[in-house]
Design a protein around this motif. Structure first.
Motif, PDB file in Angstrom:
ATOM      1  N   GLY A 256       2.963  -8.940 -12.464  1.00 49.24           N
ATOM      2  CA  GLY A 256       2.955  -8.530 -11.446  1.00 49.24           C
ATOM      3  C   GLY A 256       2.292  -7.901 -11.323  1.00 49.24           C
ATOM      4  N   GLU A 257       1.461  -6.418 -11.450  1.00 48.17           N
ATOM      5  CA  GLU A 257       0.493  -5.928 -11.025  1.00 48.17           C
ATOM      6  C   GLU A 257      -0.188  -6.436  -9.342  1.00 48.17           C
ATOM      7  OE1 GLU A 257      -3.618  -5.708 -13.313  1.00 48.17           O
ATOM      8  OE2 GLU A 257      -1.320  -6.066 -14.803  1.00 48.17           O
ATOM      9  N   GLN A 278       6.572  -6.677 -13.503  1.00 46.52           N
ATOM     10  CA  GLN A 278       5.613  -5.022 -13.282  1.00 46.52           C
ATOM     11  C   GLN A 278       5.418  -5.167 -11.851  1.00 46.52           C
ATOM     12  OE1 GLN A 278       1.870  -7.313 -16.420  1.00 46.52           O
ATOM     13  NE2 GLN A 278       2.165  -4.859 -16.880  1.00 46.52           N
ATOM     14  N   ILE A 279       5.273  -3.882 -11.346  1.00 52.21           N
ATOM     15  CA  ILE A 279       5.055  -3.643  -9.999  1.00 52.21           C
ATOM     16  C   ILE A 279       4.203  -1.987 -10.676  1.00 52.21           C
ATOM     17  CG2 ILE A 279       6.225  -3.059  -7.673  1.00 52.21           C
ATOM     18  CD1 ILE A 279       8.789  -3.414  -9.235  1.00 52.21           C
ATOM     19  N   ASP A 280       2.822  -2.184  -8.631  1.00 51.80           N
ATOM     20  CA  ASP A 280       2.335  -1.010  -8.724  1.00 51.80           C
ATOM     21  C   ASP A 280       2.680  -0.328  -7.409  1.00 51.80           C
ATOM     22  OD1 ASP A 280       0.168   0.277  -8.488  1.00 51.80           O
ATOM     23  OD2 ASP A 280      -1.326  -0.129  -9.634  1.00 51.80           O
ATOM     24  N   ALA A 306       6.777   0.079 -14.291  1.00 52.78           N
ATOM     25  CA  ALA A 306       5.498   0.504 -13.100  1.00 52.78           C
ATOM     26  C   ALA A 306       4.289   0.533 -14.065  1.00 52.78           C
ATOM     27  CB  ALA A 306       5.634   1.774 -13.359  1.00 52.78           C
ATOM     28  N   HIS A 307       3.625  -0.265 -12.800  1.00 50.44           N
ATOM     29  CA  HIS A 307       1.685  -0.543 -13.837  1.00 50.44           C
ATOM     30  C   HIS A 307       0.955   0.419 -12.794  1.00 50.44           C
ATOM     31  CE1 HIS A 307      -2.128  -1.699 -12.809  1.00 50.44           C
ATOM     32  NE2 HIS A 307      -1.717  -2.487 -14.343  1.00 50.44           N
ATOM     33  N   CYS A 308      -0.020   1.546 -13.907  1.00 45.12           N
ATOM     34  CA  CYS A 308      -0.499   2.286 -14.116  1.00 45.12           C
ATOM     35  C   CYS A 308      -0.076   3.679 -13.063  1.00 45.12           C
ATOM     36  CB  CYS A 308      -1.933   2.000 -13.160  1.00 45.12           C
ATOM     37  SG  CYS A 308      -2.877   0.466 -14.649  1.00 45.12           S
ATOM     38  N   ALA A 309      -1.074   4.411 -12.419  1.00 47.12           N
ATOM     39  CA  ALA A 309      -1.028   5.461 -11.804  1.00 47.12           C
ATOM     40  C   ALA A 309       0.848   6.321 -12.293  1.00 47.12           C
ATOM     41  CB  ALA A 309      -1.335   5.359  -9.869  1.00 47.12           C
TER      42      ALA A 309
END
Length: 374
Positions: A256-257, A278-280, A306-309
């Motif tokens: 999902g990223e 996954q959501i960014d 939540a993906h990264c950041a």
């Protein structure tokens, strides 16, 4: 209260070591920062992507929000989304919207003198995180790890998270060279398990490197080492493949990223492609779209991650009921620690994003000037 013209800056930061995953290699990371002011308050948002994101934001989106109400974020978001029709949303445009939307939410919370998490309304004080790194360029083998952490980057990183900061879940990259190094992939998973011990959760991310049946075979081997999270075993564009792998393996399959709009997530969910979405927020359209995607997932009985950041996500993650966790990604943690005062502490495996006002971060513009490229 009206918005001033947003200010955009772009920085490129070298990595602390060569980095790669299954399908890409890099030696620097570019961060695009948007600052927007109304009254005496300034909100800050950012995304990770090429410098072209900054150009697009400065030229096309910043003039669009100037003069709008600082409190009416949905109106600004909708105006930006409509304005990019001919430019195309995925990629540069969506990242630019994301940075500005995050800045708008930070600004609104600061104008109201509230932590952003409180403005959104929290359902948890502490947000669970997982340590993420273990790049395929980290040349660790099982003997190195068993001898200790000295001179072994992956072992040192995993040891620091699990035994130093007591983060009970970690992820490494596999799928090296587009899936052409499976034996090394499995060896590195075995090495990771030796370092973190039997109790910590172990995740892997193939970044879409494997073919469908190859992913199933790898997943069966991963199960022997207690891997519970298999991210992008095949391309995230191959929704049928994700579903086939998901049905064949006991571990959770996730993706999902690369979602740049809400319909992307709707298609992935409808295909039954993932166990956790996954959501960014730095790609999908900011916190506004992140919340919508999380709601969509909840309506279908799915948790989200939540993906990264991580510092861009922390406050919002405190506000959604169907959160599983947030990625504490090495590259972005390093940059966010360098660039902002107020960085969070993941010791114990959670962060508490309710301190200060807004998202609680302040840009160290002078200290990071050496990295500025635009």
């Amino acid at each position: 209260m009206k918005l001033h013209l947003p200010v955009v800056s772009v920085y490129t930061v070298p990595t602390d070591a060569p980095e790669a995953d299954g399908t890409l290699a890099w030696n620097s990371t570019t961060v695009v920062i948007a600052e927007v002011t109304a009254g005496d308050a300034t909100g800050t948002g950012w995304t990770y992507g090429p410098a072209a994101v900054g150009d697009f934001l400065r030229d096309h989106l910043a003039p669009l929000v100037e003069g709008r109400s600082a409190l009416d974020i949905p109106a600004a978001h909708e105006a930006m989304s409509r304005a990019i029709r001919n430019a195309g949303r995925p990629g540069v445009a969506a990242c630019a919207i994301s940075a500005l939307d995050i800045a708008l939410w930070d600004l609104k919370a600061r104008l109201l003198e509230l932590p952003l998490a409180r403005l959104l309304g929290i359902c948890r004080e502490r947000v669970p995180v997982y340590g993420s790194g273990g790049f395929t360029t980290y040349h660790d083998t099982l003997p190195h790890c068993l001898k200790g952490v000295g001179g072994a980057p992956m072992a040192a990183q995993l040891n620091g998270w699990v035994h130093g900061q007591h983060i009970p879940r970690v992820k490494i990259k596999i799928g090296e060279d587009w899936g052409r190094a499976v034996l090394r992939d499995i060896s590195r998973v075995e090495a990771a398990r030796q370092v973190i011990g039997p109790e910590a959760e172990l995740y892997v991310d193939a970044n879409g490197a494997y073919t469908r049946k190859q992913a199933v075979r790898v997943g069966q081997a991963l199960a022997e080492h207690g891997v519970g999270w298999f991210e992008e075993p095949v391309s995230s564009d191959d929704l049928t493949g994700l579903r086939l792998v998901r049905d064949a393996l006991p571990c959770d399959v996730t993706a999902g990223e690369y979602g740049y709009d809400l319909p992307y997530f709707a298609r992935m969910i409808a295909a039954g492609a993932v166990d956790c979405l996954q959501i960014d927020a730095t790609r999908c359209g900011g916190l506004t779209e992140f919340l919508r995607a999380a709601g969509l997932a909840q309506a279908h009985g799915l948790q989200v991650s939540a993906h990264c950041a991580p510092h861009a996500h922390a406050a919002t993650c405190a506000a959604i009921p169907n959160l599983r966790h947030m990625e504490w990604f090495h590259d972005h943690v390093r940059i966010e620690d360098m660039f902002f005062d107020g960085a969070l502490d993941p010791t114990g495996g959670t962060v508490t994003p309710t301190q200060g006002i807004g998202h609680g971060l302040t840009l160290r513009a002078e200290e990071v000037q050496e990295y500025r490229v635009a």
